[in-house]
Design an enzyme around this catalytic site. Sequence first.
Site, mmCIF file in Angstrom:
data_model
loop_
_atom_site.group_PDB
_atom_site.id
_atom_site.type_symbol
_atom_site.label_atom_id
_atom_site.label_comp_id
_atom_site.label_asym_id
_atom_site.label_seq_id
_atom_site.Cartn_x
_atom_site.Cartn_y
_atom_site.Cartn_z
ATOM 1 C CB CYS A 92 16.404 0.524 -18.056
ATOM 2 S SG CYS A 92 17.505 -0.185 -16.974
ATOM 3 C CD GLU A 124 18.222 4.034 -24.262
ATOM 4 O OE1 GLU A 124 18.781 4.330 -23.372
ATOM 5 O OE2 GLU A 124 17.281 3.345 -24.544
ATOM 6 C CG HIS A 164 19.362 0.956 -21.586
ATOM 7 N ND1 HIS A 164 18.966 2.113 -21.104
ATOM 8 C CD2 HIS A 164 19.649 0.276 -20.591
ATOM 9 C CE1 HIS A 164 19.294 2.285 -19.833
ATOM 10 N NE2 HIS A 164 19.485 1.084 -19.539
#
Length: 587
Positions: free
Chosen positions: A404, A533, A531
Amino acid sequence: MGEQDIDRTAGPAPFPPRRHADREPPTRFVFVTGGVSSALGKGITAASLGRLLKERGLKVSLQKLDPYINVDPGTMNPFEHGEVFVTDDGGETDLDLGHYERFVDENLLRSSSVSSGQVWSSVIDKERRGDYLGKTVQVVPHITNEIKERILAVADDNDVVIVEVGGTVGDIEGLPFLEAIRQLRLDVGRERICYVHVALVPWIAASGELKTKPAQHSVREIRSIGIQPDVLVLRADRELDLPLRRKVALQCDVEIEAVIAAVDSESLYAVPLAMHDEGLDRVVASRLGLPDVDPDLDEWRDMVARATEPRESVTVALVGKYVDLPDAYLSVAEALRHGGMKHGVAVDIRWITSDDITADTVGSILHDCDAIVVPGGFGYRGFEGKIEAVRHAREHGLPYLGLCLGLHAAVIEFARHVVGLEEANSAEFAPTTPDPVIDLMPDQRDVTDKGGTMRLGSYPAKLLEGTRTRAAYGDEPVVYERHRHRFEVNNKYREALSSHGLVFSGLSPDERLVEYIELPDHPWFVATQAHPEFKSRPNRAHPLFAGLVAAAIQRRRETQGRLPVVLDEPTAAEVADAVRIDVDLRS
């Protein structure tokens, strides 16, 4: 039962079926509450139980009830609340939902996160519309009914819904939630409800013993509300002996096999195995009248073994603004560890405050790191330090992953030092910059409210064939990742950037938005607007994090010849043997 053993082969008898139970939905509910202190691990307890029940063949979902008045954590300072976890449907939720998804491996929705703010806003909106037909609107029944409706809404076709009640028993703001889960016992039937209470059993150094009184008082508090716990999960830093368990069972009116020890673990992912050994899933299943099936934990055990028994390690620098509170980057840290687990190495995360990085200090700060991650964030403070970290990675061949804002930093650094646009910047930080290579998305220009108005949730991206990014994803042409941002790469600069070697390896399906970038002549330089993750799992590392760790391993071997060995601490017996051998040799 013997003095030293608890019989965990047969659980408590299930409650007798409720009259007309065949007319009700089959979903069972487990409510996880906490007492004595916050941060006891209610979320990990709920997530661990979810994994164990799933491995018994049950369909499981989870939900978090948060007493704070904020509608969601989206506008909270990370130092206040930790990371904001984003769901596929764009919900900005509590970080515990990240634990739920990582443990249970199910994608949750915004309905899995309920706050007091949402509840009260909905009730007030209904009152303004006249939905209550002139009735006096009260906490009971209107607020509690709203809470119950939101709990029941996630039942769907799930066998079990596990609901964590945030905060601590006794907090004034949590009382409506506790009252609601008490009422649900009557609404759906006691046989469909299991109450799990997590409490602390502290070790008092002065007296040299564990003390159960805080847990007893916590149970007394929740019983005064009308909730009798079925299971007690006792957090402690050491094992609980049988007399202590018997004492708690007697004082708190629970059966002794329902007194579960939650002792500190070396790995988060070892907790489900410890909870299974304690019998948590068996006791809960018995209470709910679920089939007595042994969970299949072979894959999970193998994964935990990789996590707890690495023989080598790599060092990854996490350069961020909020590193003083690691929970602000919880999913990033876990995704890095997942990448290490996939490759059988430990990932030593070096938490680096971006404010500390300048052109003069960047070399000394990052000299012994094997890779760099710049995660997402907001605000200008520390941003120039992130750019210096990106430049160091690019110029020194250090593996880099930008997330990001980490993509924004990479694009700005490239524009300044490769393309030659010395004043390149983001319109977020420098509205008057002559070269806004990062700019506000067109559909964000008229947005005034801060909460829930960003580009949120899962979006597709087309990956460019032949790129490292596409290869990392297993040559998938289209991938979906979760987003949380307002600013994007300015399309006016795409030609200038690409002509100097920056590859736009992933775009939105209409090609209006840049989703991934990379440098082809670098060992690993990849950044994404998303994102990723949030979608990493301990038994299925996200490909971008797995790729970064693989590149870090390769760099460490190229620069130092081998990876550092992770040495186990010697046991007391090994030390004694070594001393004895030394004495024998000297004599």
